[in-house]
Scaffold this active site. Structure first.
Site, PDB file in Angstrom:
ATOM      1  N   ASP A   6       0.784  -1.248   0.000  1.00 49.04           N
ATOM      2  CA  ASP A   6       0.000   0.000   0.000  1.00 49.04           C
ATOM      3  C   ASP A   6       0.817   1.300   0.000  1.00 49.04           C
ATOM      4  OD1 ASP A   6      -1.928  -1.916   0.192  1.00 49.04           O
ATOM      5  OD2 ASP A   6      -2.786  -1.224   2.089  1.00 49.04           O
TER       6      ASP A   6
ATOM      7  N   GLU B 297      -4.595  -0.676  -1.271  1.00 50.92           N
ATOM      8  CA  GLU B 297      -5.923  -0.803  -0.658  1.00 50.92           C
ATOM      9  C   GLU B 297      -6.868  -0.059  -1.586  1.00 50.92           C
ATOM     10  OE1 GLU B 297      -6.110  -0.006   3.549  1.00 50.92           O
ATOM     11  OE2 GLU B 297      -8.301   0.012   3.547  1.00 50.92           O
TER      12      GLU B 297
ATOM     13  N   LYS C 244      -6.503  -4.782  -3.159  1.00 52.61           N
ATOM     14  CA  LYS C 244      -7.125  -5.551  -2.074  1.00 52.61           C
ATOM     15  C   LYS C 244      -8.172  -4.689  -1.367  1.00 52.61           C
ATOM     16  CE  LYS C 244      -3.494  -4.562   1.344  1.00 52.61           C
ATOM     17  NZ  LYS C 244      -4.269  -3.543   2.043  1.00 52.61           N
TER      18      LYS C 244
ATOM     19  N   LYS D 263      -7.725  -5.058   4.681  1.00 46.64           N
ATOM     20  CA  LYS D 263      -6.417  -4.690   5.205  1.00 46.64           C
ATOM     21  C   LYS D 263      -5.405  -5.787   4.852  1.00 46.64           C
ATOM     22  CE  LYS D 263      -8.238  -1.034   7.095  1.00 46.64           C
ATOM     23  NZ  LYS D 263      -8.190   0.206   6.272  1.00 46.64           N
TER      24      LYS D 263
ATOM     25  N   VAL E  77       3.228   0.214   4.223  1.00 43.63           N
ATOM     26  CA  VAL E  77       2.473   0.905   5.276  1.00 43.63           C
ATOM     27  C   VAL E  77       1.055   0.349   5.403  1.00 43.63           C
ATOM     28  CG1 VAL E  77       3.797   3.011   4.948  1.00 43.63           C
ATOM     29  CG2 VAL E  77       1.703   2.713   3.632  1.00 43.63           C
ATOM     30  N   THR E  78       0.458   0.578   6.570  1.00 40.80           N
ATOM     31  CA  THR E  78       1.101   0.946   7.812  1.00 40.80           C
ATOM     32  C   THR E  78       1.473  -0.329   8.576  1.00 40.80           C
ATOM     33  OG1 THR E  78      -0.986   1.079   9.052  1.00 40.80           O
ATOM     34  CG2 THR E  78      -0.207   3.101   8.002  1.00 40.80           C
TER      35      THR E  78
ATOM     36  N   CYS F  57      -2.185  -2.709   7.610  1.00 41.71           N
ATOM     37  CA  CYS F  57      -2.166  -3.602   6.440  1.00 41.71           C
ATOM     38  C   CYS F  57      -0.933  -4.493   6.371  1.00 41.71           C
ATOM     39  CB  CYS F  57      -2.339  -2.784   5.169  1.00 41.71           C
ATOM     40  SG  CYS F  57      -4.001  -2.099   5.055  1.00 41.71           S
TER      41      CYS F  57
ATOM     42  N   GLN G 254       7.827 -14.616  20.988  1.00 41.28           N
ATOM     43  CA  GLN G 254       7.496 -16.051  21.121  1.00 41.28           C
ATOM     44  C   GLN G 254       8.138 -16.888  20.010  1.00 41.28           C
ATOM     45  OE1 GLN G 254       3.242 -16.634  22.587  1.00 41.28           O
ATOM     46  NE2 GLN G 254       3.097 -14.626  21.593  1.00 41.28           N
TER      47      GLN G 254
END
Ligand code: C5J
Length: 227
Positions: A25, A73, A130, A133, A158-159, A163, A203
């Site tokens: 984006d 987007e 798209k 997001k 971004v961001t 997204c 993790q």
């Protein structure tokens, strides 16, 4: 041949023939004044600042002839692919589909919906419009990646926490190994960028890896030296 890059939380290994760059984006709607991001009250200069780094990353993939995918987007002009909740959300002076300084906000084909000049796609690069997001929802990206035999994705754009993170999470759930280039992504909110990268890499890399562009460049140079 496998290339290994120092990254968080541990080195990221990828096979060049199976790795694509995904630039999320980098369109005028989010990066220039008068677009969607600006209408939401954001300081768009924060996002414009990463254009040179994203351009260097893009140039690296172009030089190596590795696949490049750009996303935007973007909604259909009749907004039939835009949930009413997405249009209604917030109290911005301009909503999705309304006429702004660069045409209708987040609508396909409008000037504001184009990728910024410095990162303009060239022939052979994939451009995905798209409506969500994430880059998988309601797009044909899965079949494009399957056809290219891609298993590893390098992310920029971004961001970070919207997204980019959503697309990385979607990709991770589908089995792709994902690396975020941390100086080639940005948020309107610095603390959200930091937190998103922490969430992605925590993790044991629950969503993926993160590293600066210099580490990717260095790893490729070292590989060339040994080739
Ligand atoms: C947002 C995006 N922030 N590309 N879109 O609405 O992150």
């Amino acid at each position: 041949m496998t290339i290994s890059i120092p990254a968080r939380p541990y080195p990221f290994s990828f096979m060049p023939g199976r790795t694509a760059l995904v630039i999320i984006d980098m369109q005028r709607d989010f990066i220039e004044k008068g677009g969607f991001g600006d209408a939401l009250g954001n300081d768009v200069t924060r996002l414009a600042a990463i254009i040179p780094t994203v351009a260097d990353l893009l140039e690296l993939f172009r030089r190596k002839k590795w696949p490049v995918i750009h996303t935007r987007e973007a909604h259909l002009p009749d907004l039939s692919d835009c949930p009413p909740s997405k249009i209604a959300r917030g109290d911005a002076p301009l909503k999705i589909g309304e006429e702004g300084a660069m045409g209708r906000l987040l609508v396909r084909g409008e000037p504001g919906n184009q990728i910024v000049d410095a990162l303009k796609p060239i022939m052979g690069e994939v451009v995905i419009d798209k409506p969500g997001k994430g880059m998988f929802w309601n797009t044909d990206i899965q079949s494009i990646l399957d056809n290219k035999g891609v298993t590893h994705l390098v992310f920029a754009g971004v961001t970070t926490e919207v997204c980019v993170q959503t697309s990385m999470r979607e990709a991770n759930d589908r089995g792709y190994e994902c690396l975020l280039i941390e100086d080639a992504t940005e948020s309107y909110f610095p603390q959200f960028k930091t937190a998103a990268i922490e969430m992605i890499t925590a993790q044991g890399g629950i969503v993926g890896w993160a590293t600066p562009l210099a580490e990717l460049e260095g790893a490729i140079l070292r590989e060339l030296a040994h080739a």
